[in-house]
Design a protein around this motif. Structure first.
Motif, mmCIF file in Angstrom:
data_model
loop_
_atom_site.group_PDB
_atom_site.id
_atom_site.type_symbol
_atom_site.label_atom_id
_atom_site.label_comp_id
_atom_site.label_asym_id
_atom_site.label_seq_id
_atom_site.Cartn_x
_atom_site.Cartn_y
_atom_site.Cartn_z
ATOM 1 N N SER A 41 26.762 22.672 -0.288
ATOM 2 C CA SER A 41 28.183 22.966 -0.492
ATOM 3 C C SER A 41 28.873 23.344 0.815
ATOM 4 N N ALA A 42 28.175 24.029 1.701
ATOM 5 C CA ALA A 42 28.761 24.366 3.005
ATOM 6 C C ALA A 42 29.022 23.100 3.816
ATOM 7 N N ILE A 43 28.103 22.151 3.751
ATOM 8 C CA ILE A 43 28.311 20.888 4.459
ATOM 9 C C ILE A 43 29.532 20.168 3.900
ATOM 10 N N ALA A 44 29.659 20.135 2.561
ATOM 11 C CA ALA A 44 30.819 19.483 1.943
ATOM 12 C C ALA A 44 32.118 20.149 2.397
ATOM 13 N N ALA A 45 32.140 21.482 2.425
ATOM 14 C CA ALA A 45 33.348 22.203 2.848
ATOM 15 C C ALA A 45 33.686 21.896 4.304
ATOM 16 N N MET A 46 32.663 21.882 5.169
ATOM 17 C CA MET A 46 32.907 21.591 6.590
ATOM 18 C C MET A 46 33.365 20.145 6.791
ATOM 19 N N ARG A 47 32.835 19.235 6.003
ATOM 20 C CA ARG A 47 33.295 17.845 6.090
ATOM 21 C C ARG A 47 34.776 17.741 5.726
ATOM 22 N N HIS A 48 35.187 18.553 4.760
ATOM 23 C CA HIS A 48 36.588 18.493 4.331
ATOM 24 C C HIS A 48 37.529 19.026 5.406
ATOM 25 N N CYS A 49 37.194 20.183 5.971
ATOM 26 C CA CYS A 49 38.136 20.833 6.901
ATOM 27 C C CYS A 49 37.796 20.612 8.369
ATOM 28 N N ARG A 50 36.590 20.114 8.649
ATOM 29 C CA ARG A 50 36.127 19.914 10.031
ATOM 30 C C ARG A 50 36.221 21.191 10.850
ATOM 31 N N ARG A 51 35.837 22.289 10.187
ATOM 32 C CA ARG A 51 35.828 23.625 10.798
ATOM 33 C C ARG A 51 34.582 24.370 10.329
ATOM 34 N N PRO A 52 34.218 25.452 11.017
ATOM 35 C CA PRO A 52 33.189 26.338 10.480
ATOM 36 C C PRO A 52 33.725 26.984 9.193
ATOM 37 N N VAL A 53 32.828 27.321 8.288
ATOM 38 C CA VAL A 53 33.231 27.952 7.030
ATOM 39 C C VAL A 53 32.330 29.147 6.733
ATOM 40 N N VAL A 54 32.830 30.029 5.895
ATOM 41 C CA VAL A 54 32.022 31.126 5.363
ATOM 42 C C VAL A 54 32.124 31.083 3.841
ATOM 43 N N THR A 55 31.049 31.495 3.205
ATOM 44 C CA THR A 55 31.023 31.560 1.747
ATOM 45 C C THR A 55 31.854 32.757 1.313
ATOM 46 N N ALA A 56 32.872 32.526 0.490
ATOM 47 C CA ALA A 56 33.710 33.607 -0.022
ATOM 48 C C ALA A 56 33.203 34.088 -1.369
ATOM 49 N N SER A 57 32.731 33.153 -2.204
ATOM 50 C CA SER A 57 32.166 33.549 -3.494
ATOM 51 C C SER A 57 31.307 32.435 -4.044
ATOM 52 N N ILE A 58 30.304 32.848 -4.777
ATOM 53 C CA ILE A 58 29.535 31.921 -5.590
ATOM 54 C C ILE A 58 29.905 32.298 -7.010
ATOM 55 N N ASP A 59 30.773 31.483 -7.590
ATOM 56 C CA ASP A 59 31.321 31.821 -8.910
ATOM 57 C C ASP A 59 30.267 31.762 -9.982
ATOM 58 N N SER A 60 29.478 30.720 -9.941
ATOM 59 C CA SER A 60 28.492 30.543 -10.996
ATOM 60 C C SER A 60 27.388 29.628 -10.524
ATOM 61 N N VAL A 61 26.223 29.875 -11.070
ATOM 62 C CA VAL A 61 25.115 28.937 -11.003
ATOM 63 C C VAL A 61 24.582 28.920 -12.424
ATOM 64 N N ASP A 62 24.785 27.833 -13.095
ATOM 65 C CA ASP A 62 24.342 27.705 -14.472
ATOM 66 C C ASP A 62 23.126 26.800 -14.510
ATOM 67 N N PHE A 63 21.984 27.395 -14.872
ATOM 68 C CA PHE A 63 20.733 26.648 -14.992
ATOM 69 C C PHE A 63 20.664 26.073 -16.395
ATOM 70 N N LEU A 64 20.563 24.767 -16.489
ATOM 71 C CA LEU A 64 20.646 24.081 -17.783
ATOM 72 C C LEU A 64 19.313 23.521 -18.257
ATOM 73 N N ALA A 65 18.449 23.100 -17.344
ATOM 74 C CA ALA A 65 17.158 22.528 -17.706
ATOM 75 C C ALA A 65 16.186 22.755 -16.548
ATOM 76 N N PRO A 66 14.905 22.937 -16.851
ATOM 77 C CA PRO A 66 13.937 23.164 -15.770
ATOM 78 C C PRO A 66 13.651 21.895 -14.981
ATOM 79 N N ALA A 67 13.333 22.085 -13.725
ATOM 80 C CA ALA A 67 12.895 21.002 -12.853
ATOM 81 C C ALA A 67 11.463 21.332 -12.457
ATOM 82 N N LYS A 68 10.556 20.431 -12.731
ATOM 83 C CA LYS A 68 9.131 20.713 -12.620
ATOM 84 C C LYS A 68 8.517 20.244 -11.303
#
Length: 169
Positions: A41-68
């Motif tokens: 997600s940080a890479i995606a944000a930097m690609r959008h703005c072409r600037r350094p970024v900092v994480t302001a919030s992680i709103d949610s991480v919803d785990f829906l199914a296991p990955a084995k």
């Protein structure tokens, strides 16, 4: 500043789930997934703005199914909405049984980043132009998520005001 499409920030990362990535259930550690999420997600944000970024919030991480163990995880991230200096990024995590080709939605996440100028201060970012139905849906529903973030920050601040950090731990 010229607006950008979601696809201009789209970032994809694939990883194989190895033994050191798994818990006692033989599934990927949640913290490992979260680390992948923060990076892509940080890479995606930097690609959008072409600037350094900092994480302001992680709103949610919803785990829906296991990955084995032995599966792959593929993370796709892109900017869904922007404020003046902030960007909301959506991350979709799909796991795949590489022996059968079966795929499942494993987790989703929304993260907010702030772009920084050369002095480490927030700086304006380009607006976003959604194109696909998924992008349009995420763009249109972003203000409601933004309101939830604001309410959560207010409640969290009330909580912090009650914590005494002078006590020994």
């Amino acid at each position: 500043m010229q607006a950008k499409t979601c696809k201009e920030s789209r970032t994809i990362k694939a990883s194989l789930i190895l033994p050191h990535d798994t818990n006692m259930h033989g599934t990927i550690f949640g913290g490992t997934v979260m680390s992948h999420i923060d990076e892509v997600s940080a890479i995606a944000a930097m690609r959008h703005c072409r600037r350094p970024v900092v994480t302001a919030s992680i709103d949610s991480v919803d785990f829906l199914a296991p990955a084995k163990l032995g599966y792959s995880v593929c993370l796709e991230a892109f900017v869904t909405h922007t404020g003046r200096t902030s960007m909301e990024v959506f991350v979709k995590i799909v796991s795949e049984d590489l022996t059968t080709g079966d795929r499942q939605l494993t987790a989703t996440s929304f993260i907010t980043f702030v772009a920084l100028d050369g002095n480490g201060r927030p700086t304006p970012v380009p607006q976003i132009v959604p194109e696909t139905e998924e992008e349009k849906y995420l763009f249109e529903t972003a203000p409601a998520r933004q309101q939830m973030r604001k309410e959560r920050r207010n409640h969290t601040q009330d909580f912090y005001d009650q914590i005494d950090i002078t006590k020994n731990i």
